[in-house]
Scaffold this motif. Structure first.
Motif, PDB file in Angstrom:
ATOM      1  N   THR A   4     -11.182  -9.433   1.368  1.00 36.64           N
ATOM      2  CA  THR A   4     -10.470 -10.750   1.265  1.00 36.64           C
ATOM      3  C   THR A   4      -9.439 -10.309   0.962  1.00 36.64           C
ATOM      4  OG1 THR A   4     -12.510 -11.839   0.992  1.00 36.64           O
ATOM      5  CG2 THR A   4     -10.672 -13.011   0.343  1.00 36.64           C
ATOM      6  N   PHE A   5      -8.413 -10.906   1.475  1.00 33.57           N
ATOM      7  CA  PHE A   5      -6.880 -10.790   1.284  1.00 33.57           C
ATOM      8  C   PHE A   5      -6.125 -12.112   1.169  1.00 33.57           C
ATOM      9  CE2 PHE A   5      -8.253  -6.889   3.558  1.00 33.57           C
ATOM     10  CZ  PHE A   5      -7.985  -6.086   2.647  1.00 33.57           C
ATOM     11  N   PRO A  18      -1.177 -14.438   6.966  1.00 32.11           N
ATOM     12  CA  PRO A  18      -2.421 -13.305   6.672  1.00 32.11           C
ATOM     13  C   PRO A  18      -1.788 -11.663   6.754  1.00 32.11           C
ATOM     14  CG  PRO A  18      -2.683 -14.105   8.935  1.00 32.11           C
ATOM     15  CD  PRO A  18      -1.441 -14.849   8.407  1.00 32.11           C
ATOM     16  N   PHE A  19      -1.200 -11.252   5.875  1.00 32.47           N
ATOM     17  CA  PHE A  19      -0.931  -9.877   5.769  1.00 32.47           C
ATOM     18  C   PHE A  19      -1.858  -9.084   5.251  1.00 32.47           C
ATOM     19  CE2 PHE A  19       3.348 -11.895   6.199  1.00 32.47           C
ATOM     20  CZ  PHE A  19       3.885 -11.153   7.348  1.00 32.47           C
ATOM     21  N   ILE A  20      -2.192  -7.797   5.328  1.00 35.24           N
ATOM     22  CA  ILE A  20      -3.202  -6.963   4.673  1.00 35.24           C
ATOM     23  C   ILE A  20      -2.703  -5.621   4.492  1.00 35.24           C
ATOM     24  CG2 ILE A  20      -5.141  -8.307   5.793  1.00 35.24           C
ATOM     25  CD1 ILE A  20      -5.682  -5.987   7.515  1.00 35.24           C
ATOM     26  N   PRO A  21      -3.033  -4.996   3.520  1.00 32.07           N
ATOM     27  CA  PRO A  21      -2.692  -3.751   3.311  1.00 32.07           C
ATOM     28  C   PRO A  21      -3.490  -2.625   4.399  1.00 32.07           C
ATOM     29  CG  PRO A  21      -3.942  -4.180   1.583  1.00 32.07           C
ATOM     30  CD  PRO A  21      -3.642  -5.321   2.408  1.00 32.07           C
ATOM     31  N   ASP A  28      -3.331  15.139   9.378  1.00 30.84           N
ATOM     32  CA  ASP A  28      -3.226  15.059   7.838  1.00 30.84           C
ATOM     33  C   ASP A  28      -2.270  13.965   7.171  1.00 30.84           C
ATOM     34  OD1 ASP A  28      -1.082  16.564   8.695  1.00 30.84           O
ATOM     35  OD2 ASP A  28      -1.475  18.091   7.081  1.00 30.84           O
ATOM     36  N   ARG A  29      -1.487  13.409   8.055  1.00 26.13           N
ATOM     37  CA  ARG A  29      -0.508  12.598   7.628  1.00 26.13           C
ATOM     38  C   ARG A  29      -0.987  10.921   7.323  1.00 26.13           C
ATOM     39  NH1 ARG A  29       4.954  14.318   8.784  1.00 26.13           N
ATOM     40  NH2 ARG A  29       4.836  16.615   8.338  1.00 26.13           N
ATOM     41  N   THR A  30      -0.668  10.452   6.439  1.00 29.02           N
ATOM     42  CA  THR A  30      -0.951   8.746   6.214  1.00 29.02           C
ATOM     43  C   THR A  30       0.083   8.136   5.763  1.00 29.02           C
ATOM     44  OG1 THR A  30      -1.503   9.285   3.977  1.00 29.02           O
ATOM     45  CG2 THR A  30      -3.208   9.407   5.619  1.00 29.02           C
ATOM     46  N   VAL A  31       0.317   6.981   6.285  1.00 27.10           N
ATOM     47  CA  VAL A  31       1.293   5.918   5.747  1.00 27.10           C
ATOM     48  C   VAL A  31       0.685   4.543   5.451  1.00 27.10           C
ATOM     49  CG1 VAL A  31       3.530   4.662   6.526  1.00 27.10           C
ATOM     50  CG2 VAL A  31       2.999   7.091   7.386  1.00 27.10           C
ATOM     51  N   LYS A  32       0.890   4.009   4.466  1.00 30.68           N
ATOM     52  CA  LYS A  32       0.569   2.594   3.919  1.00 30.68           C
ATOM     53  C   LYS A  32       1.682   1.686   4.333  1.00 30.68           C
ATOM     54  CE  LYS A  32      -2.291   4.543   0.486  1.00 30.68           C
ATOM     55  NZ  LYS A  32      -3.010   4.214  -0.738  1.00 30.68           N
ATOM     56  N   ILE A  33       1.068   0.763   4.865  1.00 28.65           N
ATOM     57  CA  ILE A  33       1.923  -0.461   5.491  1.00 28.65           C
ATOM     58  C   ILE A  33       1.066  -1.739   5.256  1.00 28.65           C
ATOM     59  CG2 ILE A  33       2.831   0.853   7.197  1.00 28.65           C
ATOM     60  CD1 ILE A  33       1.361  -1.025   9.077  1.00 28.65           C
ATOM     61  N   LYS A  34       1.978  -2.954   5.286  1.00 28.84           N
ATOM     62  CA  LYS A  34       1.466  -4.347   5.448  1.00 28.84           C
ATOM     63  C   LYS A  34       1.561  -4.808   7.180  1.00 28.84           C
ATOM     64  CE  LYS A  34       2.505  -5.828   0.847  1.00 28.84           C
ATOM     65  NZ  LYS A  34       1.340  -6.431   0.253  1.00 28.84           N
ATOM     66  N   ALA A  35       0.521  -5.188   7.332  1.00 28.38           N
ATOM     67  CA  ALA A  35       0.040  -5.452   8.689  1.00 28.38           C
ATOM     68  C   ALA A  35      -0.196  -6.976   8.761  1.00 28.38           C
ATOM     69  CB  ALA A  35      -0.685  -4.585   9.493  1.00 28.38           C
ATOM     70  N   GLU A  81      -5.973   6.688  13.331  1.00 28.65           N
ATOM     71  CA  GLU A  81      -6.809   6.136  12.595  1.00 28.65           C
ATOM     72  C   GLU A  81      -6.185   4.934  11.689  1.00 28.65           C
ATOM     73  OE1 GLU A  81     -10.738   8.552  11.549  1.00 28.65           O
ATOM     74  OE2 GLU A  81      -8.764   9.426  10.911  1.00 28.65           O
ATOM     75  N   ILE A  82      -6.832   3.819  11.614  1.00 31.70           N
ATOM     76  CA  ILE A  82      -6.264   2.787  10.571  1.00 31.70           C
ATOM     77  C   ILE A  82      -7.522   2.674   9.571  1.00 31.70           C
ATOM     78  CG2 ILE A  82      -4.654   1.715  12.088  1.00 31.70           C
ATOM     79  CD1 ILE A  82      -6.444  -0.565  12.573  1.00 31.70           C
ATOM     80  N   GLY A  83      -7.198   2.326   8.393  1.00 34.16           N
ATOM     81  CA  GLY A  83      -7.934   2.115   7.307  1.00 34.16           C
ATOM     82  C   GLY A  83      -7.809   0.733   6.465  1.00 34.16           C
ATOM     83  N   VAL A  84      -8.763   0.249   6.126  1.00 32.89           N
ATOM     84  CA  VAL A  84      -8.904  -0.926   5.327  1.00 32.89           C
ATOM     85  C   VAL A  84      -9.465  -0.443   3.961  1.00 32.89           C
ATOM     86  CG1 VAL A  84      -9.481  -3.336   4.756  1.00 32.89           C
ATOM     87  CG2 VAL A  84      -8.500  -2.628   7.213  1.00 32.89           C
ATOM     88  N   ASP A  85      -8.915  -0.408   2.607  1.00 32.04           N
ATOM     89  CA  ASP A  85      -9.832   0.057   1.699  1.00 32.04           C
ATOM     90  C   ASP A  85     -10.518   1.233   2.083  1.00 32.04           C
ATOM     91  OD1 ASP A  85      -8.794  -2.160   0.271  1.00 32.04           O
ATOM     92  OD2 ASP A  85     -10.576  -3.301   0.420  1.00 32.04           O
TER      93      ASP A  85
END
Length: 131
Positions: A4-5, A18-21, A28-35, A81-85
């Motif tokens: 829940t966001f 409704p933005f989520i992280p 081996d690379r990751t980037v955190k964004i708000k979508a 790949e995308i990740g939620v939590d």
């Protein structure tokens, strides 16, 4: 797992949306964004600048035309790949250098996101739930 966001205001907009992280992962690379969770978006679409951070060579990607409210833009399809939590799943993502959202990194759209989660928008309560 249920996520829940709360709706958020980002950038110059005063409208809570409704933005989520999200975490984008390529090798081996990751980037955190708000979508922005966008039921009207056919694809998960991200700012083309993120390809540099993910070490994705756009010259090796399939090139497509993307239609939107601002007209037609060039997009590049990458399998990431995308990740939620920290729960990751593979998606075909579209990156476009013509898509440069105000202070957030992209859209979580139908293909790859809405076919992975049941998405419940609750504007009255100002939250989005992913099941």
């Amino acid at each position: 797992m249920v996520h829940t966001f709360k709706y958020q205001t980002i950038g110059s907009s005063k409208l809570a949306r409704p933005f989520i992280p999200l975490t984008l992962r390529h090798k081996d690379r990751t980037v955190k964004i708000k979508a922005l969770v966008d039921s009207g978006a056919d694809f998960c679409m991200f700012d083309g600048e993120l390809t540099y951070m993910l070490d994705i060579d756009v010259t090796k990607l399939e090139k497509i035309n993307v239609n939107g409210v601002a007209g037609v833009a060039t997009g590049y399809v990458a399998h990431i790949e995308i990740g939620v939590d920290n729960q990751f799943f593979p998606i075909p993502a579209v990156f476009s250098f013509a898509f440069s959202p105000d202070e957030f990194g992209g859209l979580a759209g139908q293909l790859g996101f809405f076919d992975t989660y049941i998405v419940e928008f609750n504007r009255k309560a100002m939250h989005v739930v992913l099941k």
